[in-house]
Design a protein around this motif. Sequence first.
Motif, PDB file in Angstrom:
ATOM      1  N   SER A   1       0.824  -1.212   0.000  1.00 38.60           N
ATOM      2  CA  SER A   1       0.000   0.000   0.000  1.00 38.60           C
ATOM      3  C   SER A   1       0.858   1.262   0.000  1.00 38.60           C
ATOM      4  N   ASP A   2       1.872   1.289  -0.844  1.00 37.90           N
ATOM      5  CA  ASP A   2       2.774   2.438  -0.940  1.00 37.90           C
ATOM      6  C   ASP A   2       2.291   3.492  -1.924  1.00 37.90           C
ATOM      7  N   GLY A   3       1.090   3.322  -2.473  1.00 44.20           N
ATOM      8  CA  GLY A   3       0.563   4.265  -3.459  1.00 44.20           C
ATOM      9  C   GLY A   3       0.775   3.731  -4.859  1.00 44.20           C
ATOM     10  N   PRO A   4       0.051   4.250  -5.825  1.00 44.04           N
ATOM     11  CA  PRO A   4       0.149   3.733  -7.184  1.00 44.04           C
ATOM     12  C   PRO A   4       1.548   3.907  -7.770  1.00 44.04           C
ATOM     13  N   SER A   5       1.949   2.933  -8.555  1.00 42.70           N
ATOM     14  CA  SER A   5       3.252   2.963  -9.211  1.00 42.70           C
ATOM     15  C   SER A   5       3.109   2.368 -10.602  1.00 42.70           C
ATOM     16  N   SER A   6       3.900   2.848 -11.523  1.00 40.03           N
ATOM     17  CA  SER A   6       3.841   2.325 -12.891  1.00 40.03           C
ATOM     18  C   SER A   6       4.721   1.096 -13.070  1.00 40.03           C
TER      19      SER A   6
END
Length: 112
Positions: A51-56
């Motif tokens: 849950s570290d935030g959206p990443s590509s």
Amino acid sequence: MPVELHYFTLSVADLDRAAAFYGGLFGWEFDRKHATYLHVTNTSVPMGFTSDGPSSQPNLYFGVPDVDTAAERVRELGGSAGDMYESASGRGCACTDDQGTRISLWQPTTAR
């Protein structure tokens, strides 16, 4: 023997929404042991969500027999290695290669 990909994670903003989306899309089942981590239980390739935030990009964990030695080798080759972290399943270290690409090293407590 060459080192191989051992595990990977996808970083998302909301684990519950990710479970609903990917479970509905791919039929994945999950095990949640931590507030910030969700393990996929029914795939042949080991993986999970953070849950570290959206990443590509996914975070790739390469299995090594000795994470301390591998981290030192990263530094010798011009990369950087962060602090070691431990869990019930092994020890790891986030690294950056000599061009700025992020990877992780992983020493499992038991064989895959």
